[in-house]
Design an enzyme around this catalytic site. Structure first.
Site, PDB file in Angstrom:
ATOM      1  N   LYS A 171       0.777   0.460  -2.046  1.00 46.43           N
ATOM      2  CA  LYS A 171       0.962   1.608  -2.951  1.00 46.43           C
ATOM      3  C   LYS A 171      -0.376   2.261  -3.265  1.00 46.43           C
ATOM      4  CE  LYS A 171       1.140   0.963  -7.507  1.00 46.43           C
ATOM      5  NZ  LYS A 171       0.200   1.693  -8.366  1.00 46.43           N
ATOM      6  N   ASN A 172      -1.350   1.471  -3.697  1.00 44.61           N
ATOM      7  CA  ASN A 172      -2.593   2.056  -4.183  1.00 44.61           C
ATOM      8  C   ASN A 172      -3.410   2.686  -3.069  1.00 44.61           C
ATOM      9  OD1 ASN A 172      -1.877   1.488  -6.749  1.00 44.61           O
ATOM     10  ND2 ASN A 172      -3.097  -0.385  -6.914  1.00 44.61           N
TER      11      ASN A 172
ATOM     12  N   ARG B 270      -1.139   8.395 -13.177  1.00 49.75           N
ATOM     13  CA  ARG B 270      -2.569   8.639 -13.346  1.00 49.75           C
ATOM     14  C   ARG B 270      -3.291   8.866 -12.024  1.00 49.75           C
ATOM     15  NH1 ARG B 270      -4.949   7.083 -17.420  1.00 49.75           N
ATOM     16  NH2 ARG B 270      -6.820   6.911 -16.214  1.00 49.75           N
TER      17      ARG B 270
ATOM     18  N   CYS C 233      -2.546   4.827 -21.013  1.00 54.13           N
ATOM     19  CA  CYS C 233      -1.263   4.255 -20.573  1.00 54.13           C
ATOM     20  C   CYS C 233      -1.089   2.905 -21.238  1.00 54.13           C
ATOM     21  CB  CYS C 233      -1.196   4.171 -19.057  1.00 54.13           C
ATOM     22  SG  CYS C 233      -1.908   2.684 -18.367  1.00 54.13           S
TER      23      CYS C 233
ATOM     24  N   ARG D  36      -8.039   4.000 -20.612  1.00 57.78           N
ATOM     25  CA  ARG D  36      -8.331   4.423 -19.228  1.00 57.78           C
ATOM     26  C   ARG D  36      -8.977   5.804 -19.130  1.00 57.78           C
ATOM     27  NH1 ARG D  36      -3.457   2.552 -15.369  1.00 57.78           N
ATOM     28  NH2 ARG D  36      -5.113   2.631 -13.807  1.00 57.78           N
ATOM     29  N   PRO D  37     -10.186   5.971 -19.644  1.00 58.38           N
ATOM     30  CA  PRO D  37     -10.855   7.267 -19.539  1.00 58.38           C
ATOM     31  C   PRO D  37     -11.212   7.585 -18.084  1.00 58.38           C
ATOM     32  CG  PRO D  37     -12.339   5.587 -20.427  1.00 58.38           C
ATOM     33  CD  PRO D  37     -11.010   4.940 -20.267  1.00 58.38           C
TER      34      PRO D  37
ATOM     35  N   ASP E  74      -4.142  -6.831 -11.318  1.00 60.41           N
ATOM     36  CA  ASP E  74      -2.751  -6.501 -10.979  1.00 60.41           C
ATOM     37  C   ASP E  74      -1.940  -7.743 -10.621  1.00 60.41           C
ATOM     38  OD1 ASP E  74      -3.583  -3.357  -9.281  1.00 60.41           O
ATOM     39  OD2 ASP E  74      -3.543  -3.929 -11.396  1.00 60.41           O
TER      40      ASP E  74
ATOM     41  N   ARG F 207       8.131   1.683  -9.510  1.00 60.66           N
ATOM     42  CA  ARG F 207       6.915   2.448  -9.234  1.00 60.66           C
ATOM     43  C   ARG F 207       6.069   1.773  -8.158  1.00 60.66           C
ATOM     44  NH1 ARG F 207       3.524   4.523 -14.111  1.00 60.66           N
ATOM     45  NH2 ARG F 207       2.555   5.373 -12.245  1.00 60.66           N
TER      46      ARG F 207
END
Ligand code: EPZ
Length: 417
Positions: A22-23, A93, A117, A122-123, A305, A397
């Protein structure tokens, strides 16, 4: 709203293939904006986030669609409107990664700030810092980041902390910048390496990906190419933990096992037997098990993760363990749900003290984010009775047909509308 019902207690056995990452896919899809022409990505996982990125690319004016069960096609012509709307970016994001490619190719972009989130604030300050070094004028306007440049120039970007998407966003912009860019304290994740390989096949000159110092020599133009996405190391780790939480015997294929080393090391420390080949891993229970210490860290450290999944597993191991989350400040949302299932966990700051070994009991639980929901499904596999995981849209997701894959290994699991 869909929910997943798991009847615990069945020992999982067999072989299952991991889907594409996914990523990696999300970053590669953003990179297709860097070149005119048709890009095709294959081994793409069928996920809500991928649909989200396709929708965003179409909103930008690209032609982006599924052209096969696991293949997408993107054509990003000259008629791109470089504005990524709030309604799409807030849902995912990773959308923020279109900023670098849009600024680099079109000299301007307006992208909604992603906001926080469930797992943290999470800047994106590091993304913007990097783009500013390359000569981008950054303006924050009503929740949007507006970037303009008269032409990107190479420079030295020193990230204050390891950031995966930050490294990827700036690396993509640097690929079309004039001169050389050096990224220091760069993220070393496999998804960064795969993106660098993809950019180089598009005609870029990226060196050193996988290390913490990456050099990019800018080129005038990139060309669209085809690419096969690597297997998903996090999905693979999740499936291995699913087998082991039932004390089963499971083999996961379709991955580069080197990407999983930190997970395999921790599973071996617990006492499980792991046999790894170049593209597959077999995991099984064989002998006494013990509690361990786990602390998440940027690659090659233990992946954040995979934190919820190993915590669920440690709840079933007789002994004490400590799980420390060092990457995100709020990634223990699964703990109260595991406690509802009878887990003995105490939270102290960024550490969870797990006293494992007592049998979990099935219960209705609430998913709060993608990996937390995976941890709850795993706990359900080991629990007595039914576990009902609500809000499974979180799991969709990042996991393709998870209940079917687990059922193929013998799990008693179903989805209910
Ligand atoms: C990527 O997110 C992954 N997402 C995440 O996976 C993963 O958890 C994370 O990397 C860490 O491995 C995708 O690739 C789409 P970071 P990213 O920037 O890049 C802070 C999943 O479950 N930070 O490496 O957004 C940040 O707040 C998802 O698949 C800043 O302070 O994560 C965090 O504490 C969840 N400023 C830390 O750095 C910045 O500008 C690491 O975040 C950027 C980051």
């Amino acid at each position: 709203m869909d929910r997943i019902v798991v009847q615990g207690g069945t020992r999982l056995e067999g072989e299952v293939r991991a889907s594409g990452s996914k990523n990696s896919t999300l970053a590669l899809m953003a990179a297709t904006l860097l070149a005119q022409g048709e890009s095709r990505l294959s081994n793409v996982p069928r996920l809500r986030d991928v649909d989200g990125m396709l929708e965003l690319l179409r909103a930008l004016g690209a032609n982006a669609e599924w052209v096969g069960p696991h293949e997408v096609r993107v054509v990003a012509g000259e008629e791109i409107n470089p504005e990524a709307p709030y309604d799409l970016v807030r849902k995912m994001r990773a959308s923020f990664m279109v900023l670098g490619p849009l600024v680099a190719r079109f000299g301007t972009a307006r992208v909604s700030e992603p906001g926080g989130c469930a797992i943290g604030v999470r800047p994106v300050d590091q993304h913007l810092k990097g783009l500013e070094v390359l000569g981008t004028k950054v303006n924050l306007d009503h929740g949007y980041v507006e970037c303009t440049t008269g032409g990107l120039r190479g420079g030295l970007v020193r990230f204050d902390m390891n950031t995966v998407n930050g490294t990827q966003n700036v690396m993509m912009a640097a690929a079309l910048a004039q001169g050389e860019t050096v990224l220091e304290n760069a993220a070393r994740e496999p998804e960064v390496v795969e993106l660098a390989e993809f950019l180089n096949r598009m005609g870029a000159d990226v060196r050193g990906a996988g290390g913490d110092r990456i050099t990019v020599r800018g080129v005038a133009e990139l060309r669209a190419v085809n690419h096969t996405v690597a297997g998903d190391r996090i999905e693979a780790g999740t499936l291995l933990c699913a087998g082991l939480i039932t004390r089963g015997d499971v083999t996961v294929t379709g991955i580069d096992t080197a990407d999983l080393e930190s997970t395999l090391e921790k599973l071996r420390q617990i006492g499980f037997l792991l046999e790894a080949g170049p593209d597959r891993v077999r995991a099984r229970h064989d002998g006494p098990l013990r509690g361990i210490l786990v602390a998440t860290a940027p690659f090659p450290g233990y992946a954040t993760d995979m934190q919820a999944q190993i915590m669920a597993l440690l709840c079933t191991i007789d002994g004490s363990s400590v799980v420390t989350e060092r990457v995100f400040e709020n990634r223990f949302m699964h703990v109260p749900e595991l406690q509802r299932m009878g887990a003995d966990i105490t939270l102290t700051g960024r550490s969870a003290h797990v006293r494992g070994g007592s049998r979990l009991s099935g219960a209705p639980v609430m998913a709060t984010d993608l990996r937390a929901s995976a941890g709850l499904v795993l706990a359900g596999l080991a629990a007595e009775g039914d576990t009902v995981v609500n809000r499974v849209y979180h799991i969709d997701r990042g996991y393709e047909r998870i209940e079917e894959k687990l059922r193929s290994l013998g799990a008693d699991i179903r989805r209910e509308a």
